[in-house]
Design an enzyme around this catalytic site. Structure first.
Site, PDB file in Angstrom:
ATOM      1  N   GLY A  46       0.838  -1.189   0.000  1.00 53.61           N
ATOM      2  CA  GLY A  46       0.000   0.000   0.000  1.00 53.61           C
ATOM      3  C   GLY A  46       0.872   1.237   0.000  1.00 53.61           C
ATOM      4  N   GLN A  51       2.920  10.006   1.214  1.00 51.93           N
ATOM      5  CA  GLN A  51       4.208   9.317   1.244  1.00 51.93           C
ATOM      6  C   GLN A  51       5.074   9.661   0.034  1.00 51.93           C
ATOM      7  OE1 GLN A  51       2.165   5.370   2.186  1.00 51.93           O
ATOM      8  NE2 GLN A  51       4.159   5.154   3.184  1.00 51.93           N
ATOM      9  N   CYS A  93       6.048   0.107   7.563  1.00 53.16           N
ATOM     10  CA  CYS A  93       5.622   1.239   6.732  1.00 53.16           C
ATOM     11  C   CYS A  93       6.809   1.707   5.894  1.00 53.16           C
ATOM     12  CB  CYS A  93       5.124   2.371   7.623  1.00 53.16           C
ATOM     13  SG  CYS A  93       4.576   3.828   6.723  1.00 53.16           S
ATOM     14  N   LEU A  94       6.549   1.962   4.624  1.00 54.57           N
ATOM     15  CA  LEU A  94       7.604   2.439   3.729  1.00 54.57           C
ATOM     16  C   LEU A  94       8.152   3.799   4.167  1.00 54.57           C
ATOM     17  CD1 LEU A  94       6.039   1.389   0.306  1.00 54.57           C
ATOM     18  CD2 LEU A  94       7.805   0.197   1.624  1.00 54.57           C
ATOM     19  N   HIS A 135      -4.398   1.347   7.388  1.00 55.25           N
ATOM     20  CA  HIS A 135      -3.057   1.919   7.473  1.00 55.25           C
ATOM     21  C   HIS A 135      -2.910   3.079   6.487  1.00 55.25           C
ATOM     22  CE1 HIS A 135       1.475   1.389   7.815  1.00 55.25           C
ATOM     23  NE2 HIS A 135       1.367   2.114   6.704  1.00 55.25           N
ATOM     24  N   GLU A 136      -3.314   2.855   5.231  1.00 51.09           N
ATOM     25  CA  GLU A 136      -3.161   3.898   4.207  1.00 51.09           C
ATOM     26  C   GLU A 136      -4.101   5.073   4.459  1.00 51.09           C
ATOM     27  OE1 GLU A 136      -0.521   3.719   2.578  1.00 51.09           O
ATOM     28  OE2 GLU A 136      -0.175   1.604   2.993  1.00 51.09           O
ATOM     29  N   HIS A 139      -2.678   7.478   6.862  1.00 49.51           N
ATOM     30  CA  HIS A 139      -1.748   8.438   6.248  1.00 49.51           C
ATOM     31  C   HIS A 139      -2.488   9.690   5.774  1.00 49.51           C
ATOM     32  CE1 HIS A 139       2.164   6.542   6.206  1.00 49.51           C
ATOM     33  NE2 HIS A 139       1.655   5.412   5.768  1.00 49.51           N
TER      34      HIS A 139
END
Length: 170
Positions: A46, A51, A93-94, A135-136, A139
């Site tokens: 994701g 991000q 997480c990226l 999660h996304e 953000h």
């Protein structure tokens, strides 16, 4: 398609609440497709627009990254309309490299969003997909996984990341 640099914590763009997408145009569709490429390259399942430095309500998700870009979901203005049950699994997480934390989430969610054609869609998700969507969408509200830990753990993470960056390991 292009791979876009991923912003990492504590970049201020990750803490901002995102603006709604007013019109889905060619530029935003290209951005969404570039985000899919970026997510696959990372690799991840994701990615949210903040991000990659854009404070707009856009996420991409794909539980089988890299297999078929056409299978990835590009969701504009996603909103969780219902939650059920509870789950708590370790998430990475990226934008928070080399860190994982258990985050309390709903076990099942229903998400409404607009697709690339601007049509309203409804996704019912459970398991990993439900976790990924939550999660996304976090953000888009300016929340990253490290916000779920104590301020002491956050400051230790920042110190460790700064040390790695100075060494050139990051």
């Amino acid at each position: 398609m292009a791979v876009i640099p991923i912003y990492t914590y504590p970049d201020p763009v990750l803490a901002k609440k995102c603006e709604d997408v007013v019109e889905i145009n060619d530029e935003l569709i290209t951005l969404a497709h570039d985000m899919v490429d970026t997510m696959f390259e990372a690799p991840g399942i994701g990615l949210a627009a903040p991000q990659v430095g854009r404070s707009i309500r856009l996420i991409v998700v794909d539980l089988n990254p890299g297999e078929d870009a056409a299978e990835a979901a590009c969701l504009f203005n996603p909103t969780i309309v219902s939650k059920e049950g509870s789950s708590c699994i370790e998430e990475g997480c990226l934008s928070v490299p080399d860190y994982a934390v258990e985050v309390p989430r709903a076990a099942k969610v229903v998400v409404e969003a607009l697709n690339e054609e601007g049509k309203k869609i409804r996704l019912e998700a459970e398991g990993m997909l439900a976790t990924c969507l939550q999660h996304e969408i976090d953000h888009l509200e300016g929340t990253v996984i490290i916000d779920y830990v104590s301020s002491l753990k956050r400051s230790l993470y920042k110190k460790r990341r700064l040390k790695k960056m100075k060494k050139g390991d990051a």
